[in-house]
Write a protein that holds these residues in place. Structure first.
Motif, mmCIF file in Angstrom:
data_model
loop_
_atom_site.group_PDB
_atom_site.id
_atom_site.type_symbol
_atom_site.label_atom_id
_atom_site.label_comp_id
_atom_site.label_asym_id
_atom_site.label_seq_id
_atom_site.Cartn_x
_atom_site.Cartn_y
_atom_site.Cartn_z
ATOM 1 N N MET A 82 1.313 -1.367 -0.185
ATOM 2 C CA MET A 82 0.260 -0.006 0.170
ATOM 3 C C MET A 82 0.755 1.452 0.075
ATOM 4 O O MET A 82 1.186 1.156 0.274
ATOM 5 N N ARG A 119 1.016 5.982 0.078
ATOM 6 C CA ARG A 119 -0.232 6.539 1.040
ATOM 7 C C ARG A 119 -1.438 7.925 -0.446
ATOM 8 O O ARG A 119 -1.495 7.995 1.150
ATOM 9 N N GLY A 145 -3.204 5.957 -1.731
ATOM 10 C CA GLY A 145 -3.815 4.978 -1.818
ATOM 11 C C GLY A 145 -4.742 4.014 -2.618
ATOM 12 O O GLY A 145 -4.805 2.780 -2.854
ATOM 13 N N SER A 146 -2.958 4.037 -2.851
ATOM 14 C CA SER A 146 -3.741 2.053 -3.920
ATOM 15 C C SER A 146 -2.924 1.361 -3.224
ATOM 16 O O SER A 146 -1.861 1.391 -2.384
ATOM 17 N N ILE A 147 -3.278 0.175 -4.335
ATOM 18 C CA ILE A 147 -2.433 -1.058 -3.289
ATOM 19 C C ILE A 147 -2.698 -2.001 -4.556
ATOM 20 O O ILE A 147 -3.771 -2.080 -5.655
ATOM 21 N N ARG A 197 -6.985 1.903 -6.872
ATOM 22 C CA ARG A 197 -6.619 2.809 -6.144
ATOM 23 C C ARG A 197 -7.926 3.941 -6.774
ATOM 24 O O ARG A 197 -8.291 3.517 -7.925
ATOM 25 N N GLY A 238 -9.942 -4.728 0.412
ATOM 26 C CA GLY A 238 -9.230 -4.583 0.141
ATOM 27 C C GLY A 238 -9.075 -2.996 -0.771
ATOM 28 O O GLY A 238 -9.013 -2.199 -0.059
ATOM 29 N N THR A 241 -9.302 0.764 1.495
ATOM 30 C CA THR A 241 -8.060 1.415 1.377
ATOM 31 C C THR A 241 -7.682 2.880 0.805
ATOM 32 O O THR A 241 -7.198 3.650 1.436
ATOM 33 N N GLN A 282 -8.781 4.585 3.876
ATOM 34 C CA GLN A 282 -8.171 4.708 5.455
ATOM 35 C C GLN A 282 -7.197 4.820 5.029
ATOM 36 O O GLN A 282 -6.132 5.092 5.781
ATOM 37 N N GLY A 283 -6.863 4.908 3.942
ATOM 38 C CA GLY A 283 -4.920 4.894 3.567
ATOM 39 C C GLY A 283 -4.338 3.481 4.422
ATOM 40 O O GLY A 283 -4.982 2.498 4.629
ATOM 41 N N ALA A 284 -3.098 3.384 4.447
ATOM 42 C CA ALA A 284 -2.071 2.966 4.175
ATOM 43 C C ALA A 284 -2.108 2.910 5.633
ATOM 44 O O ALA A 284 -1.619 3.519 7.167
#
Length: 127
Positions: free
Chosen positions: A1, A3, A5-7, A19, A93, A97, A100-102
């Motif tokens: 993850m 900052r 917001g991508s995963i 994202r 997920g 993400t 809530q962010g990482a």
């Protein structure tokens, strides 16, 4: 993850980046007729609708850089042909993400040199 917001998660034929920025979250809200946190709550508590899952994954792929027609094809092939609960953790997920962010990075926490910099004045008198 990260900052932003991508995963990156395994999906279909290999890892994909997902994202959901403001634009994707607004589109999710429009497609699901509910705010992003309402959709997330439905995904987490079992009150989800089919579109909650497919739209979250499709918009996450688009926000992650995949062209919209390709994202739609992926969702049609790998989400809509399978039982919904197989894709549910992926949708949870992605949206979690985005909202809530990482989890390992606290907002406002200093990074790098700022985290170790001394707060003592260079003059030594506390000014």
């Amino acid at each position: 993850m990260s900052r932003d917001g991508s995963i990156t998660l395994p999906f279909a034929d290999g890892p994909k980046t997902f994202r959901m920025a403001w634009g994707e979250l607004i589109k999710l809200q429009e497609h699901c007729d509910a705010g992003p946190f309402v959709v997330y709550t439905r995904l987490m508590t079992g009150g989800w609708k089919m579109g909650d899952i497919s739209n979250t994954i499709r918009l996450g792929l688009i926000g992650g850089g995949m062209p919209a027609p390709e994202a739609l094809t992926f969702v049609q092939q790998y989400v809509e042909t399978r039982p919904p609960v197989e894709s549910l953790p992926l949708a949870q997920g992605i949206l979690g993400t985005a909202l809530q962010g990482a989890p390992d990075e606290a907002p406002g926490e200093p990074e790098g040199e700022a985290a170790t910099a001394s707060t003592t004045s260079p003059t030594g008198n506390g000014e």
